[in-house]
Write a protein that holds these residues in place. Structure first.
Motif, PDB file in Angstrom:
ATOM      1  N   MET A 104       0.359   6.370   3.147  1.00 59.35           N
ATOM      2  CA  MET A 104       0.385   6.277   1.691  1.00 59.35           C
ATOM      3  C   MET A 104       0.575   7.639   1.029  1.00 59.35           C
ATOM      4  O   MET A 104       0.956   7.714  -0.137  1.00 59.35           O
ATOM      5  CB  MET A 104      -0.903   5.620   1.189  1.00 59.35           C
ATOM      6  CG  MET A 104      -1.075   4.198   1.677  1.00 59.35           C
ATOM      7  SD  MET A 104      -2.526   3.371   1.007  1.00 59.35           S
ATOM      8  CE  MET A 104      -1.994   3.064  -0.667  1.00 59.35           C
TER       9      MET A 104
ATOM     10  N   ARG B  85       5.942   6.062   0.098  1.00 61.44           N
ATOM     11  CA  ARG B  85       5.508   5.641  -1.241  1.00 61.44           C
ATOM     12  C   ARG B  85       6.659   5.025  -2.029  1.00 61.44           C
ATOM     13  O   ARG B  85       6.442   4.185  -2.900  1.00 61.44           O
ATOM     14  CB  ARG B  85       4.938   6.834  -2.005  1.00 61.44           C
ATOM     15  CG  ARG B  85       3.643   7.363  -1.432  1.00 61.44           C
ATOM     16  CD  ARG B  85       3.313   8.727  -1.998  1.00 61.44           C
ATOM     17  NE  ARG B  85       3.028   8.665  -3.411  1.00 61.44           N
ATOM     18  CZ  ARG B  85       1.807   8.537  -3.934  1.00 61.44           C
ATOM     19  NH1 ARG B  85       0.766   8.474  -3.132  1.00 61.44           N
ATOM     20  NH2 ARG B  85       1.624   8.505  -5.232  1.00 61.44           N
TER      21      ARG B  85
ATOM     22  N   LEU C 224      -1.646   5.216  -6.609  1.00 63.28           N
ATOM     23  CA  LEU C 224      -0.654   4.316  -6.024  1.00 63.28           C
ATOM     24  C   LEU C 224      -1.108   2.863  -6.148  1.00 63.28           C
ATOM     25  O   LEU C 224      -0.309   1.971  -6.470  1.00 63.28           O
ATOM     26  CB  LEU C 224      -0.428   4.684  -4.554  1.00 63.28           C
ATOM     27  CG  LEU C 224       0.735   3.986  -3.849  1.00 63.28           C
ATOM     28  CD1 LEU C 224       2.051   4.304  -4.532  1.00 63.28           C
ATOM     29  CD2 LEU C 224       0.786   4.396  -2.383  1.00 63.28           C
TER      30      LEU C 224
END
Length: 658
Positions: free
Chosen positions: A308, A314, A365
């Motif tokens: 991540m 991403r 995120l």
């Protein structure tokens, strides 16, 4: 039913029903309350607890099997070996707490060929670590020594037979022979001088047992690997058996799916260029494999911290992993990777763990894609796990993080309700200011009109009224639509009108400069019958011209427009005549002064009604007291004695002359 064992782990609750019973211990599942949710996939603090007692035998004269197993777990740490948590003694029973695991024998039949391949790869890596880094031999490689974690990863256990290669002798193996897996023991083991390759033989048997009932073409190079195990790992001469690190180089452990798995496991060792290449094409490659196998084996790695934090991942991987696949979606390019059922089972538990991670980049995120997966959680999961983490985020010093968190909280309001998300007491502070279409009178162009533009066909009952109507002899002005009375009536003479009429349209004003603002507000808040505002044209007939009147019913008697107009003309003439007569009778303006008004006593008891009759005070005549004789020459106002002959109504006048 659970019970607190008084362990070193605070809040530990152990299930009463055992998961597995072996020769040395009993395996239980347990839960740690208020844990960091690190020990299990589900994020509920689940752990495993092994309970064991001393077992007589030559190998465990000093320590019990469970105690030796516990000490070896504590000493030898590896990602593919069961994770040690804690151990304690309670009376004569030893307790060992580990990460949540279940025996492989319980779920072996549900494992797919690719899962078996990855599992064997993990066990082989653990054995290589013990052999080459720790210098230890396992001595009991079998299905009974392998456990599976909550996310489907195989972990090596059974370290109660573990010993250093320097201590590994035929005598040691003979002492442990009674409890070892018979099939994994080489029949000629006792005759060998070199017994350092017992784990190779046991691993070959493990491969055979794992793929029992599966076809050789279900996994790439499976047939070749089985032959390799039989010919090389189970060679009759232990010296010719290869090292386990060489077994890892076989094509069976290097096909495409295993390569992806290894790459994700060793991501920190890869260069930036290799990572960029890998994450750009990984989703297209994984579409060729079973969806559930990918989710179970690679889901955790695809949502790991290292993945991540990678810029390419991403952009090209994480958005599709976080978004569940919509079966009705026509645009496959923007569709998610996992179906809803697989997403809920394998991806959702990972997300619940990720929300507990205190990393700004990971949290941002998750917040960015929050709307894509929020509907995958139940109300309890959102309120008990996700919401507390979001509320923690709004207290951070990062403005971007706080702003994104507030947006996500707004996503929860329609699902959980504002009371749950915001908390505290709320009250109605805003109202809906939109006009009610039912209360507005809409004049349709299709309705017939008079020449002057006023409606002449609707009756009073056709209009909407927001208040209660009262059945009275006179029409209550509170039931009228204010939009129909464009001008406030004149206060002069309005109280004397007995019959009520409704003007339905605007009236023309004379050029007198007067307007409705000149009149004060008259309130009628109690729904009582009032005659003042009902006939505006009767109060201001000298200023306004009546254009049209709707036919209505008064006292249940129908009146036409012509009758109403005729009666209106008569009343207008009477009022005008009365006004002229009053003007003629008024000689001087001083007559308006109440002191100068003349009272006609003849009409007092006649036509005029005395409103103050009941309020007149009763004054009793004072009693006359005889006083002593006073000198007649002395005269003063202070010794004045009223004459009894004087009439009662005569006063002193306005001044004294004495």
């Amino acid at each position: 039913m659970m019970g607190n064992e008084g362990s070193q782990l605070s809040g530990l609750e152990i299930e009463e029903k055992a998961t597995d019973i072996s020769d040395f211990w009993t395996h239980y599942q347990a839960t740690i309350k208020d844990s960091c949710r690190y020990f299990s996939l589900k994020g509920d603090g689940s752990v495993s607890v092994f309970k064991g007692q001393a077992v007589p035998g030559p190998l465990w004269t000093i320590t019990s099997p469970l105690e030796k197993f516990s000490n070896n777990l504590l000493k030898y740490r590896h990602p593919c070996i069961i994770r040690y948590i804690s151990a304690w003694q309670q009376r004569s029973t030893l307790h060992l707490a580990t990460e949540y695991v279940q025996p492989l024998s319980h779920i072996l039949n549900s494992q797919t060929p690719l899962q078996l391949c990855i599992g064997l790869n993990n066990i082989l890596r653990a054995l290589v670590f013990l052999h080459e880094q720790a210098g230890m031999s396992h001595n009991n490689v079998s299905i009974s020594a392998i456990y599976v974690t909550g996310d489907g990863q195989w972990k090596l256990g059974g370290l109660e037979y573990l010993c250093a290669f320097t201590e590994l002798t035929p005598g040691y193996l003979k002492q442990a022979r009674i409890h070892r897996y018979d099939k994994a023991v080489d029949p000629n083991e006792e005759s060998y001088d070199n017994v350092s390759k017992v784990d190779q033989y046991g691993f070959a048997v493990l491969v055979e047992d794992a793929f029992k009932g599966h076809k050789d073409d279900e996994v790439p190079y499976l047939r070749e690997f089985k032959t390799y195990c039989r010919d090389m790992l189970q060679h009759t001469n232990p010296v010719k058996r290869p090292k386990l690190s060489e077994v890892l180089q076989h094509n069976f452990f290097n096909h495409e799916f295993i390569t992806i798995y290894k790459f994700l496991n060793f991501l920190p060792l890869k260069s930036e260029e290799e990572r960029c290449d890998f994450f750009t094409n990984i989703l297209d490659t994984l579409k060729c494999y079973d969806e559930e196998t990918v989710a179970k084996q690679l889901g955790g790695l695809l949502l790991s911290r290292l993945t991540m934090l990678d810029q390419t991942a991403r952009k090209d991987v994480i958005p599709f992993i976080l978004k569940p696949k919509n079966e009705r979606s026509q645009n496959a390019e923007h569709s998610g990777f996992f179906s809803i059922s697989v997403y809920k089972e394998h991806v959702k538990p990972r997300l619940m763990q990720l929300f507990a991670v205190r990393d700004t980049q990971i949290r941002m995120l998750l917040l960015t894609h929050f709307s894509k997966f929020v509907h995958m959680f139940s109300h309890e999961e959102l309120s008990q796990h996700i919401l507390p983490e979001l509320l923690l985020g709004i207290k951070d010093t990062d403005d971007n993080l706080v702003a994104s968190t507030l947006i996500c909280l707004s996503e929860l309001v329609p699902i959980l309700g504002a009371d749950t998300v915001i908390g505290g007491k709320r009250s109605k502070l805003f109202t809906d200011g939109r006009p009610n279409p039912k209360s507005n009178l809409v004049l349709s162009s299709n309705v017939p009109k008079e020449e002057n533009g006023f409606l002449a066909t609707k009756s009073l009952r056709d209009f909407h009224c927001s208040e209660d109507s009262y059945e009275q002899n006179e029409v209550d002005n509170s039931s009228f639509d204010k939009n129909l009375l464009n001008e406030r009536p004149s206060p002069v003479g309005g109280e004397s009108v007995e019959e009520k009429y409704i003007i339905t349209t605007e009236t023309k004003r004379n050029n007198t400069g007067e307007s409705e603002e000149d009149w004060s507000d008259w309130d009628n808040s109690n729904n009582q019958t009032s005659t003042a505002p009902v006939l505006p044209f009767l109060q201001s007939l000298e200023k306004e011209e009546v254009i049209a009147v709707e036919p209505i019913e008064i006292n249940n008697t129908p009146h036409s427009v012509s009758n109403l107009k005729e009666q209106s003309d008569k009343k207008t003439a009477l009022l005008q005549k009365a006004a002229i007569q009053a003007k003629k009778n008024m000689v001087d303006i001083s007559e308006l002064d109440i002191k100068n008004q003349k009272v006609d006593s003849s009409k007092k008891n006649g036509d005029e009604f005395d409103f103050f009759a009941d309020m007149k005070p009763v004054i009793e005549k004072p009693a006359v007291v005889t006083l002593a004789q006073v000198d007649s020459d002395f005269s003063s106002k202070l010794n004045f004695v009223p004459n009894e002959g004087v009439e009662e109504n005569d006063g002193w006048g306005e001044s004294w002359n004495d």
